[in-house]
Design an enzyme around this catalytic site. Structure first.
Site, short mmCIF file in Angstrom:
data_model
loop_
_atom_site.label_atom_id
_atom_site.label_comp_id
_atom_site.label_asym_id
_atom_site.label_seq_id
_atom_site.Cartn_x
_atom_site.Cartn_y
_atom_site.Cartn_z
N GLY A 167 -21.19 -21.82 -30.23
CA GLY A 167 -22.36 -22.52 -30.57
C GLY A 167 -23.18 -22.52 -31.71
O GLY A 167 -24.50 -23.02 -31.76
N ASN A 205 -23.05 -24.69 -34.33
CA ASN A 205 -23.46 -26.03 -34.43
C ASN A 205 -24.74 -26.45 -33.57
O ASN A 205 -25.52 -26.95 -34.01
CB ASN A 205 -22.39 -27.05 -34.51
CG ASN A 205 -21.52 -27.13 -35.61
OD1 ASN A 205 -21.83 -27.59 -36.69
ND2 ASN A 205 -20.50 -26.48 -35.60
N ASN A 235 -18.31 -36.16 -32.48
CA ASN A 235 -17.74 -35.01 -32.33
C ASN A 235 -17.68 -34.49 -33.85
O ASN A 235 -17.54 -35.07 -35.00
CB ASN A 235 -16.19 -35.42 -32.13
CG ASN A 235 -15.46 -34.11 -32.32
OD1 ASN A 235 -15.70 -33.07 -31.57
ND2 ASN A 235 -14.19 -33.83 -32.68
N HIS A 243 -15.34 -32.26 -36.55
CA HIS A 243 -14.13 -31.69 -36.46
C HIS A 243 -13.87 -31.04 -38.12
O HIS A 243 -14.35 -31.46 -39.03
CB HIS A 243 -13.02 -32.83 -36.51
CG HIS A 243 -11.45 -32.51 -36.42
ND1 HIS A 243 -11.03 -32.12 -35.44
CD2 HIS A 243 -10.75 -32.41 -37.45
CE1 HIS A 243 -9.69 -31.72 -35.68
NE2 HIS A 243 -9.52 -32.02 -37.13
N SER A 283 -15.65 -33.17 -40.93
CA SER A 283 -15.91 -34.80 -40.66
C SER A 283 -16.80 -34.85 -39.25
O SER A 283 -16.28 -34.12 -38.24
CB SER A 283 -14.83 -35.47 -40.25
OG SER A 283 -13.68 -35.36 -41.45
N ASP A 300 -8.79 -37.22 -32.45
CA ASP A 300 -9.55 -36.88 -33.85
C ASP A 300 -9.39 -38.28 -34.71
O ASP A 300 -9.63 -37.98 -35.82
CB ASP A 300 -9.31 -35.63 -34.38
CG ASP A 300 -9.48 -34.64 -33.51
OD1 ASP A 300 -10.34 -34.43 -32.71
OD2 ASP A 300 -8.52 -33.71 -33.69
N GLU A 346 -20.37 -27.34 -42.21
CA GLU A 346 -20.47 -28.25 -41.05
C GLU A 346 -21.97 -28.42 -40.44
O GLU A 346 -22.51 -29.49 -40.17
CB GLU A 346 -19.73 -27.70 -39.76
CG GLU A 346 -18.26 -27.75 -39.83
CD GLU A 346 -17.42 -27.03 -38.70
OE1 GLU A 346 -18.04 -27.33 -37.51
OE2 GLU A 346 -16.54 -26.48 -38.74
C1 GRF Z 1 -16.41 -25.97 -35.23
O1 GRF Z 1 -15.65 -25.58 -36.32
C2 GRF Z 1 -16.27 -27.35 -34.93
O2 GRF Z 1 -15.91 -28.08 -36.20
C3 GRF Z 1 -15.10 -27.29 -34.04
O3 GRF Z 1 -15.36 -26.32 -33.36
C4 GRF Z 1 -16.11 -25.41 -34.12
C5 GRF Z 1 -17.13 -24.92 -33.04
O4 GRF Z 1 -18.06 -23.90 -33.68
N1 GRF Z 1 -14.96 -28.56 -33.17
P1 GRF Z 1 -19.33 -23.63 -33.02
O5 GRF Z 1 -19.24 -23.40 -31.56
O6 GRF Z 1 -20.44 -24.74 -33.24
O7 GRF Z 1 -19.87 -22.20 -33.81
#
Ligand code: GRF
Length: 253
Positions: free
Chosen positions: A49, A51, A144, A146, A173, A182, A211
């Protein structure tokens, strides 16, 4: 969904903006949402989590005009759920084993998502297939993040794939979800060099650090109601656009 279960392909269709979806469903054009209204976000996450945390921190810091109206997981122990609760957001997990089929799980999950009335659904490390039946009624409303420069390195283990391919550039992305694995239209990307001596751990950490600003910059476009999906193309303020590129100052070039 880049790190989804092996062998899974996302199934989705996204071809219009939310207003068109509403019009299609009801025959009545959706009322325009004022640009000043906080963007209502539902976040789907299966794990760490980070992000999600970046989103929550940006909202708390006043740099993202949004509100997280719900966090949803397919894993009851996902750290993302606690991050949401710590920030005062509603968080809910559904266990796939409690459902007789993938479709039944999706129906329950998206019933819960619908109940919080999100404008946008963000898959941020959501590792489970979303079936077409859940996506088709929500065109242009699911994105999403990725960890690769799509269309390169779809699916799992993207950093390992990049190192094996010997590329000199890698990244992340943000894209609309479509029926292709994707493969949906890319909204924005962050690029970084692969450095001599990089291994999977080092490279994944550097990508992850890009990201977060990438996802936030993309979400600001949505919060400004500047980005839509129309006829399978990303539109920025009514103009079709190629994938936006994040600069080192965390703005789009
Ligand atoms: C990230 O690398 C995202 O791009 C991928 O899964 C990972 C999730 O990381 N889809 P987090 O749970 O947000 O730390």
């Amino acid at each position: 969904m880049g790190n989804r279960e092996p062998g899974m392909a996302p199934r989705a269709a996204a071809s219009a903006d939310a207003g068109a979806a509403h019009a299609h469903a009801t025959g009545v054009p959706a009322p325009a949402i004022p640009r000043s209204a906080p963007l209502r976000l539902a976040v789907l996450a299966s794990g760490r989590g980070s992000n999600l945390q970046a989103i929550l921190d940006a909202i708390a810091g006043g740099t993202l005009n949004a509100t997280v109206v719900g966090v949803f997981s397919d894993r009851p122990r996902a750290a993302a759920l606690q991050r949401a609760r710590d920030a005062g957001a509603q968080a809910q997990a559904l266990s796939p084993r409690d459902f007789t089929s993938r479709a039944a799980f999706d129906r329950a999950l998206f019933d819960a998502v619908d109940a919080v009335a999100p404008e946008l659904i963000v898959c941020a490390g959501y590792m489970r297939l979303i079936g077409a039946a859940a996506i088709t009624p929500r065109p242009g409303r699911i994105i999403n993040i990725h960890p690769s420069l799509l269309p390169a390195f779809k699916g799992l283990h993207t950093h390992r794939q990049a190192l094996a391919a010997g590329v000199v550039e890698h990244g992340a992305s943000v894209h609309f979800v479509t029926a292709d694995l994707d493969g949906g239209p890319v909204i924005a990307q962050a690029r970084l060099p692969v450095l001599p001596g990089d291994d999977e751990i080092a490279l994944s950490a550097r990508v992850l650090s890009r990201e977060h600003p990438l996802l936030l910059a993309a979400l600001r476009l949505f919060a400004d109601r500047d980005v839509t999906l129309r006829e399978d193309s990303v539109h920025l303020r009514d103009e079709r656009t190629a994938p936006l590129q994040l600069s080192s100052n965390n703005a789009f070039a």
